[in-house]
Design an enzyme around this catalytic site. Structure first.
Site, PDB file in Angstrom:
ATOM      1  N   PHE A   1      -1.698  -1.125  -4.135  1.00  0.00           N
ATOM      2  CA  PHE A   1      -2.787  -0.258  -3.680  1.00  0.00           C
ATOM      3  C   PHE A   1      -2.257   1.167  -3.514  1.00  0.00           C
ATOM      4  CE2 PHE A   1      -4.086  -4.446  -2.063  1.00  0.00           C
ATOM      5  CZ  PHE A   1      -5.445  -4.486  -2.360  1.00  0.00           C
TER       6      PHE A   1
ATOM      7  N   HIS B   1       0.836  -1.191   0.000  1.00  0.00           N
ATOM      8  CA  HIS B   1       0.000   0.000   0.000  1.00  0.00           C
ATOM      9  C   HIS B   1       0.872   1.242   0.000  1.00  0.00           C
ATOM     10  CE1 HIS B   1      -2.215   3.155   2.469  1.00  0.00           C
ATOM     11  NE2 HIS B   1      -2.860   3.125   1.310  1.00  0.00           N
ATOM     12  N   SER B   2       0.527   2.240  -0.817  1.00  0.00           N
ATOM     13  CA  SER B   2       1.246   3.516  -0.854  1.00  0.00           C
ATOM     14  C   SER B   2       2.703   3.265  -1.274  1.00  0.00           C
ATOM     15  CB  SER B   2       1.127   4.214   0.501  1.00  0.00           C
ATOM     16  OG  SER B   2       1.523   5.562   0.423  1.00  0.00           O
ATOM     17  N   ALA B   3       3.671   3.609  -0.429  1.00  0.00           N
ATOM     18  CA  ALA B   3       5.059   3.294  -0.773  1.00  0.00           C
ATOM     19  C   ALA B   3       5.254   1.791  -0.933  1.00  0.00           C
ATOM     20  CB  ALA B   3       6.005   3.829   0.303  1.00  0.00           C
TER      21      ALA B   3
END
Length: 534
Positions: free
Chosen positions: A235, A209-211
């Site tokens: 994500f 998720h994200s990074a």
């Protein structure tokens, strides 16, 4: 003698009653891998094996170096019941001036195996945590939701962050991307060892998720990633987001050295030697000097393109060039964003300042040209100040026109942040993979606002309707400390569907991706970019 015979009969009866293929709780807690035996914990409906080292501690001479595989042998059973330590970081979500957390010796994996009498082996979900490459950790993406479903083994991974994980002088002496190299080594550990825990090494789904999502995409840029992962999901983050692979790393590395007392040297070897002599806490605490205000920019240290002569280089070309070459892992990949992903870092502009009682967003009216390049990550990609100003002016005009920055225009500013930092790159990435790849590519957008999310936390207010912000989807898959454990009925259904989606994607014989009764459309072979909404 009678007592001995009675005990023997009791043992034989127990063996006969034990279900075929099952393992006692005691045996299930003792796992053997090449380093020796390790002992985990029985948590009722699942087993946990935490803080297992996959690399030698990245300290001393191994600081700012590629990770070395863990080679120590255990004479006694390794205690795998210790909660994973956070890698040292300057954490955005810590209140107060001192945001330092964690330790330097943190390269471990954590394995969570459900108790499920209906199966002897499990597909595997390996997760890279988010945190802008600067903060976060495995324990901040809790495993209870996934274990409650009882159908997959979850592995979470610690990797170096901030300057310790990503400082780079842009040459072979201090090439950077150490955190990405950590992830790569951890994935190899999973592939080699997960069968000992009951995992299926041929059914590994890598997610983030994200990074963490950007990390998944970056790992895919290695062709041999297909030898580890069967499929992958990113994500709200991919390698083409402007905050991921940045320029200007060399200048920041030497500035880091100056801040911690290494002088004004321009010699990267001298800088590296000096940084190795400093305390990890001193190096990480220097992050505060790279922030223009609050936690902006949210990724002062992150992935870079390394020189071709760098030892064990992770990437030596920009991700777009790698994708266009076709030399990346051909595995099924899904990527996503939320409708208001930009609420992460836009929302902090709504926090009221104690000194004036005004929101930070009001200051944008006077500081837009100073702050926008940092907020939106184009400061180091522009050749001149005029180029920066032209870009800032164009963005402001496109999204706000002649209106002022204030609470009333906030949602348009948030939309700008969503588009620039998260949404736009999804379409670019899908189009590139559709053109140069052969494996399925899926894309979806999530829209279902949470009661409490990143927007409310960063702004410190609940009177604003932020929409579906960064993390509102993934925080239904993982247990996150600041999200209420009690979920709405619709969120419970979504949570189960998401977890089932992961399970089925890891096992799918035809590489299809499904959510409930919905089947995602594969973009490869389609005439145009297709985005599913859930």
């Amino acid at each position: 003698m009678y007592l001995v015979r009675w005990l023997i009969c009791l043992i034989q009866l127990w063996i006969q009653l034990e279900p075929a293929g099952s393992v006692s709780s005691i045996d299930s807690l003792l796992i053997e891998i090449p380093n020796g035996k390790l002992r985990g914990r029985d948590n009722g409906h699942y087993y946990s094996f935490e803080s297992i080292p996959y690399a030698e501690p990245p300290t001393g001479d191994l600081r700012f170096e590629a990770p070395q595989p863990y080679k120590q042998q255990w004479s006694d059973a390794f205690n795998a019941t210790q909660e994973p330590a956070l890698c040292m970081q300057w954490n955005q979500f810590i209140n107060g001036d001192n945001k330092l957390l964690g330790v330097e010796d943190c390269l471990t994996v954590n394995v969570y195996r459900p108790k499920n009498s209906s199966r002897n082996t499990f597909p595997v979900v390996a997760n890279f945590h988010g945190g802008a490459f600067m903060f976060g950790g495995p324990r901040q993406y809790g495993h209870e939701n996934i274990m409650s479903e009882g159908n997959v083994i979850l592995v979470t991974i610690g990797y170096r962050l901030g300057p310790l994980g990503f400082a780079s002088t842009g040459d072979a002496n201090l090439s950077g991307n150490f955190g990405l190299k950590d992830q790569r080594l951890a994935l190899l550990w999973i592939k080699q060892n997960i069968a000992s825990f009951g995992g299926e090494p041929d059914n590994i789904l890598v997610i983030g998720h994200s990074a963490g999502g950007a990390s998944v995409h970056l790992q895919m840029l290695h062709e041999d990633f297909r030898n580890v992962a069967k499929a992958a999901i990113s994500f709200s983050g991919n390698a083409l987001d402007p905050w991921v692979v940045q320029q200007g790393g060399r200048g920041r590395a030497f500035e880091l050295g100056r801040i911690v007392g290494c002088g004004q040297t321009s010699d990267s070897l001298k800088l590296k030697k000096c940084l190795k002599s400093k305390s990890a806490s001193e190096i990480v605490s220097a992050v505060r000097s790279f922030l223009v205000f609050s936690y902006v920019p949210f990724t002062p240290f992150g992935p870079v393109v390394e020189p071709a002569d760098a030892p064990e280089a992770f990437i030596t070309q920009h991700p777009i060039d790698i994708i266009q070459s076709g030399k990346f892992a051909q595995i099924p990949w899904a990527l996503s964003y939320t409708t208001e992903d930009g609420g992460y870092n836009a929302a902090l502009l709504l926090e009221k300042q104690s000194s004036t009682g005004q929101e930070l967003i009001e200051e944008l009216n006077d500081r837009w040209f100073d702050w926008a390049p940092y907020l939106l990550f184009y400061r180091d990609s522009m050749t001149t100040i005029k180029d920066m100003d032209d870009c800032s002016r164009k963005l402001r005009q496109e999204y706000l026109g002649d209106r002022r920055f204030n609470v009333e225009s906030y949602l348009d500013l948030q939309r700008l942040f969503t588009d620039v930092l998260f949404k736009n790159s999804v379409q670019v990435a899908v189009d590139l993979h559709r053109k140069y790849g052969k494996s399925p590519v899926y894309a979806f957008v999530y829209d279902n606002p949470a009661e409490l999310g990143v927007g409310q936390i960063l702004s410190r207010r609940t009177d604003v309707n932020f929409g579906t912000v960064h993390g509102d989807d993934v925080f239904l898959i993982f247990n996150v400390p600041f999200v209420p454990a009690i979920r709405r009925p619709d969120e419970k259904i979504i949570s189960r569907n998401f977890i089932k989606m992961l399970e089925f994607f890891a096992l799918s014989p035809n590489d299809s991706l499904t959510y409930g009764d919905c089947v995602f459309q594969n973009n490869v072979g389609s005439k145009a970019y297709v985005e599913d909404s859930y």
